[in-house]
Design an enzyme around this catalytic site. Structure first.
Site, PDB file in Angstrom:
ATOM      1  N   SER A 175       1.040  -1.215  -0.150  1.00 19.54           N
ATOM      2  CA  SER A 175      -0.215   0.159  -0.169  1.00 19.54           C
ATOM      3  C   SER A 175       0.886   0.722  -0.458  1.00 19.54           C
ATOM      4  CB  SER A 175      -0.766   0.090   1.466  1.00 19.54           C
ATOM      5  OG  SER A 175      -1.887  -1.539   1.252  1.00 19.54           O
ATOM      6  N   THR A 203      13.924   4.799  10.377  1.00 17.18           N
ATOM      7  CA  THR A 203      14.450   4.118  11.010  1.00 17.18           C
ATOM      8  C   THR A 203      14.195   2.969  10.121  1.00 17.18           C
ATOM      9  OG1 THR A 203      15.563   5.112  12.614  1.00 17.18           O
ATOM     10  CG2 THR A 203      15.471   2.765  12.289  1.00 17.18           C
ATOM     11  N   CYS A 207      -9.169  -7.388   1.437  1.00 17.60           N
ATOM     12  CA  CYS A 207      -9.594  -5.986   2.783  1.00 17.60           C
ATOM     13  C   CYS A 207     -10.726  -5.607   2.264  1.00 17.60           C
ATOM     14  CB  CYS A 207      -8.922  -4.826   1.416  1.00 17.60           C
ATOM     15  SG  CYS A 207      -7.168  -5.173   1.029  1.00 17.60           S
TER      16      CYS A 207
HETATM   17  C1  LIG Z   1      -1.868  -7.128  -0.883  1.00 13.59           C
HETATM   18  C2  LIG Z   1      -1.602  -6.421  -1.951  1.00 13.59           C
HETATM   19  C3  LIG Z   1      -1.574  -4.612  -2.413  1.00 13.59           C
HETATM   20  C4  LIG Z   1      -1.208  -3.810  -0.433  1.00 13.59           C
HETATM   21  O1  LIG Z   1       0.247  -4.710   0.668  1.00 13.59           O
HETATM   22  P1  LIG Z   1       0.012  -4.700   1.302  1.00 13.59           P
HETATM   23  O2  LIG Z   1       1.028  -4.809   1.591  1.00 13.59           O
HETATM   24  O3  LIG Z   1      -0.696  -5.490   2.974  1.00 13.59           O
HETATM   25  O4  LIG Z   1       0.495  -3.731   1.281  1.00 13.59           O
HETATM   26  C5  LIG Z   1      -1.704  -3.616  -3.203  1.00 13.59           C
HETATM   27  N1  LIG Z   1      -2.140  -4.668  -3.992  1.00 13.59           N
HETATM   28  C6  LIG Z   1      -2.376  -5.548  -4.027  1.00 13.59           C
HETATM   29  C7  LIG Z   1      -2.545  -5.964  -6.296  1.00 13.59           C
HETATM   30  C8  LIG Z   1      -2.040  -6.400  -3.097  1.00 13.59           C
HETATM   31  O5  LIG Z   1      -2.623  -7.603  -3.602  1.00 13.59           O
END
Ligand SMILES: *Cc1c(COP(=O)(O)O)cnc(C)c1O
Length: 381
Positions: free
Chosen positions: A73, A238, A326
């Protein structure tokens, strides 16, 4: 937690034992801050450099083109907002697709609120964007194209090479959310003309809370997090040394075993799809069977409530997903399943099964047997 059958690898994966071992020293004895000059600080700095080399090698990019973040994200936010804001003097138009992850869609929404214009490309019934529509959407003001490498809900792989070629032809920056693809597909950012790419450690047996962003040299982008100038002043804070070591080790293992891994996942998927097709009526298989992630399978069961299906599976120790993790808990049908032409009712009966490393064919048989039983039961009531 014994006897869990885990079929939700698109949501997250278990930390690989070898990855944990590699991380351990940086969670315990080597706790130094990578900016410090004494030995445990220098050790952290060296470990981060080694991880950066491993991530860069897996994408065939330069070491200084990798920035570590807190996950997929953040990488998407940093790329999309950062590139848009740094290039706004050249234009204010962005092109993306309707089936992107919320990290991309909501970054675009935030930019719309700041005055940027965003085109959301539709997809066909397999989930692929239309390349001629992409080309027609480009204007003199277009500064960024952001199209995901592979979709998290239905596994469809977008025509990335062609998108890269179009972006290059019109001199537009091309970002791809490759969070589902990294660890599953071989990616060479130079062959594919990718300018920016997001990945996340926990999607390929690395730790949660660490990601990486690749941005091609000389492409300007603004930072989002201000502070102590870490990551070449693009991402302060950090460094998460253990996490970074973990994502480096995880990508190294994934890249080494890619063909073997995909072969196994394809075998499970083929078996699963053919068994379900033969044994359960009134289903719709979502996605593009010819261009998809090997382990990602999404099926709609007509007349079945997806959340009830998940609860029944859970009672049998089976972890799977309906739509995307999500939006779990929400009863809204998935935006991806609607975009590929499913009715809201059919979309609510979807089940995403994503296979991974610790599965075996016996597990898949158990899954199919359970599904047949549950779907029959749910359709009766
Ligand atoms: C899981 C996912 C994200 C988000 O990744 P996180 O590390 O959970 O924030 C973004 N894009 C896609 C296509 C994902 O499958």
């Amino acid at each position: 937690m014994e006897n869990i059958k885990y079929f939700d690898h698109a949501a997250t994966t278990a930390l690989d034992e070898k990855v944990l071992q590699e991380m351990m020293p940086y969670l315990t004895t080597n706790y130094g801050n990578a900016s410090s000059i004494y030995s445990i600080g220098r050790k952290a700095k060296e470990a981060i450099m080694l991880a950066r080399m491993k991530v860069a090698a897996s994408l065939n990019c330069k070491i200084n083109e990798i920035y570590f973040t807190s996950g997929g994200s953040e990488s998407d936010n940093l790329a999309i907002k950062g590139i848009a804001m740094a290039n706004s003097k050249y234009g204010n138009h962005i092109i993306t697709s309707v089936i992107e992850h919320p990290a991309v869609l909501n970054s675009c929404k935030a930019l719309e609120n700041m005055g940027f214009k965003v085109t959301y490309l539709a997809v066909d019934k397999l989930g692929r964007i239309d390349l001629s529509e992409l080309e027609r959407s480009i204007t003199r003001k277009t500064i960024l194209i952001s199209i995901m490498f592979a979709n998290n809900e239905i596994g469809t792989i977008e025509p990335i090479k062609q998108i890269g070629n179009i972006a290059r032809k019109y001199n537009v920056i091309f970002h791809t959310d490759a969070v589902q693809a990294v660890g599953n597909e071989m990616i060479n950012v130079n062959d594919l003309n990718i300018d920016s790419l997001s990945m996340s450690g926990h999607k390929f047996y690395g730790p949660k809370g660490v990601g990486a962003l690749y941005v091609r040299e000389n492409i300007p982008f603004l930072r989002i997090i201000d502070g102590g100038h870490q990551e070449k002043d693009k991402r302060s804070g950090t460094e998460n040394t253990a996490g970074i070591v973990g994502i480096g080790k995880a990508i190294e293992i994934a890249t080494r075993n890619l063909d073997e891994y995909n072969e196994k996942l394809r075998e499970f998927s083929n078996f699963y799809i053919s068994e379900v097709s033969n044994r359960i009526s009134n289903i719709k298989i979502n996605g593009d069977s010819k261009n998809k992630l090997a382990g990602n399978n999404n099926i709609c069961f007509a007349g079945v409530d997806g959340s009830k299906l998940l609860h029944e599976l859970d009672k049998r120790g089976i972890c799977a997903s309906s739509g995307s993790a999500c939006s779990a808990g929400l009863i809204n049908p998935s935006h991806v399943l609607l975009a590929i032409g499913n009715s809201p009712n059919l979309a609510k009966g979807s089940l995403r099964v994503t296979f991974g490393k610790e599965n075996n064919i016996e597990d898949v048989k158990y899954l199919v047997d359970s599904l047949e039983e549950i779907v029959t039961k749910l359709r009766k009531v």
